[in-house]
Every structure is written in structure tokens, then in C-alpha cells.
Scaffold this motif. Structure first.
Motif, PDB file in Angstrom:
ATOM      1  N   VAL A  48       6.205   9.593  -3.520  1.00 12.95           N
ATOM      2  CA  VAL A  48       5.992   8.493  -2.579  1.00 12.95           C
ATOM      3  C   VAL A  48       6.290   8.962  -1.156  1.00 12.95           C
ATOM      4  O   VAL A  48       7.385   9.425  -0.855  1.00 12.95           O
ATOM      5  N   CYS A  70       4.747   4.907 -10.050  1.00 11.22           N
ATOM      6  CA  CYS A  70       4.700   5.993  -9.070  1.00 11.22           C
ATOM      7  C   CYS A  70       6.060   6.672  -9.050  1.00 11.22           C
ATOM      8  O   CYS A  70       7.078   6.019  -8.824  1.00 11.22           O
ATOM      9  N   LEU A 129       8.390   3.498  -8.240  1.00 11.19           N
ATOM     10  CA  LEU A 129       7.800   2.180  -8.030  1.00 11.19           C
ATOM     11  C   LEU A 129       6.979   1.771  -9.239  1.00 11.19           C
ATOM     12  O   LEU A 129       6.349   2.607  -9.879  1.00 11.19           O
ATOM     13  N   GLU A 156      -3.962   7.296  -2.216  1.00 10.40           N
ATOM     14  CA  GLU A 156      -3.469   6.005  -1.733  1.00 10.40           C
ATOM     15  C   GLU A 156      -3.747   4.946  -2.783  1.00 10.40           C
ATOM     16  O   GLU A 156      -4.843   4.884  -3.337  1.00 10.40           O
ATOM     17  N   VAL A 176       5.469   3.448   2.028  1.00  8.70           N
ATOM     18  CA  VAL A 176       5.284   2.139   1.411  1.00  8.70           C
ATOM     19  C   VAL A 176       5.144   1.142   2.553  1.00  8.70           C
ATOM     20  O   VAL A 176       6.017   1.070   3.424  1.00  8.70           O
ATOM     21  N   GLN A 186      -2.889   0.646  -3.912  1.00  9.02           N
ATOM     22  CA  GLN A 186      -2.444  -0.672  -3.456  1.00  9.02           C
ATOM     23  C   GLN A 186      -2.250  -1.541  -4.678  1.00  9.02           C
ATOM     24  O   GLN A 186      -3.026  -1.479  -5.631  1.00  9.02           O
ATOM     25  N   TYR A 212      11.407  -1.305  -8.539  1.00  7.10           N
ATOM     26  CA  TYR A 212      11.710  -0.044  -7.878  1.00  7.10           C
ATOM     27  C   TYR A 212      13.146   0.335  -8.202  1.00  7.10           C
ATOM     28  O   TYR A 212      13.904  -0.482  -8.743  1.00  7.10           O
ATOM     29  N   ARG A 230       0.879  -1.173   0.000  1.00  4.14           N
ATOM     30  CA  ARG A 230       0.000   0.000   0.000  1.00  4.14           C
ATOM     31  C   ARG A 230       0.912   1.215   0.000  1.00  4.14           C
ATOM     32  O   ARG A 230       1.851   1.289   0.794  1.00  4.14           O
ATOM     33  N   VAL A 231       0.657   2.158  -0.894  1.00  5.99           N
ATOM     34  CA  VAL A 231       1.523   3.324  -1.067  1.00  5.99           C
ATOM     35  C   VAL A 231       0.699   4.595  -0.859  1.00  5.99           C
ATOM     36  O   VAL A 231      -0.364   4.742  -1.454  1.00  5.99           O
ATOM     37  N   LYS A 232       1.198   5.473   0.009  1.00  7.11           N
ATOM     38  CA  LYS A 232       0.584   6.792   0.178  1.00  7.11           C
ATOM     39  C   LYS A 232       1.431   7.775  -0.605  1.00  7.11           C
ATOM     40  O   LYS A 232       2.656   7.779  -0.499  1.00  7.11           O
ATOM     41  N   LEU A 265       4.033  -5.010  -5.967  1.00  9.11           N
ATOM     42  CA  LEU A 265       5.283  -4.335  -6.319  1.00  9.11           C
ATOM     43  C   LEU A 265       6.064  -5.180  -7.311  1.00  9.11           C
ATOM     44  O   LEU A 265       6.442  -6.307  -7.017  1.00  9.11           O
TER      45      LEU A 265
END
Length: 109
Positions: A77, A72, A42, A28, A80, A30, A36, A20-22, A33
Motif C-alpha cells: 500500500v 491488500c 486493508l 490502483e 489511501v 477502489q 484494516y 482509492r488505494v495505490k 474499506l
């Protein structure tokens, strides 16, 4: 004597797992992955975005929007986290703020 630059975050353990990435600005997402780099760019597969509440833009609802493959940019970011084992808790500072306002009051002496 030059050292190779290392990232402050090791995301290798999250590759091919749900994260989950804010992002900056409050969004947000999800997804899984897939890749990176050292700048924290990401690549997420099967990504979904959690939509914000129209009445409270600071909170996220359970309503989602499918995005698919997502890149992303690292500068956006903020966080994570693994998507498994994640749970929302109550803000412990909200109670302290209310107590501080009641105790502080007005000092017009």
C-alpha cells in the motif's frame, strides 16, 4: 513503561466508505474499506481495479475490472485516499522541467 504501537495513519474515519488505494507496482483499486490493521493491511469490498494504458504503463485509464472482496497487503500500500472529492490535476513540475532544460542548455565553455 511500554507504549502500545500506534499506526501513523488513522483509517477509522474511512471504514464503510469508498477509498482509492495505490499499490506498489502501479496498480490502483477502489472499493469500500471494511477493515484494516496497524500494518496497513486493508480489506476492501466491491473492489474494482483501474487498468493501465497499454501504450503508457504509467497512466491509468477509466477501464475497470471487478475484483469483489480484496485483501491488500500493507507492504504494497502506497496511498489511501477517499474516493469522493478526488480529482486529477495537471503536473505542475512538467512546465518547470521544460523551462529548466531551456535555461540550462549546454555548458561546454
Amino acid at each position: 513503561m511500554s507504549k502500545a504501537k500506534e499506526s501513523a495513519v488513522d483509517l477509522a474515519k474511512f471504514v464503510d466508505k469508498g477509498v482509492r488505494v495505490k499499490l506498489a507496482g502501479g496498480r490502483e483499486v477502489q472499493g469500500i474499506l471494511k477493515g484494516y490493521d496497524q500494518l496497513l493491511n486493508l480489506v476492501l469490498d466491491e473492489a474494482v481495479e483501474y487498468l493501465r494504458d497499454p501504450e503508457d504503463p504509467l497512466s491509468v485509464t477509466d477501464e475497470t475490472r471487478t475484483l469483489g472482496l480484496l485483501v491488500c497487503r500493507g507492504t504494497a500500500v502506497m496511498l489511501v485516499a477517499p474516493s469522493t472529492g478526488m480529482e486529477e490535476i495537471a503536473n505542475p513540475f512538467l512546465g518547470a522541467k521544460a523551462e529548466g532544460e531551456a535555461a540550462g542548455g549546454d555548458d561546454d565553455s
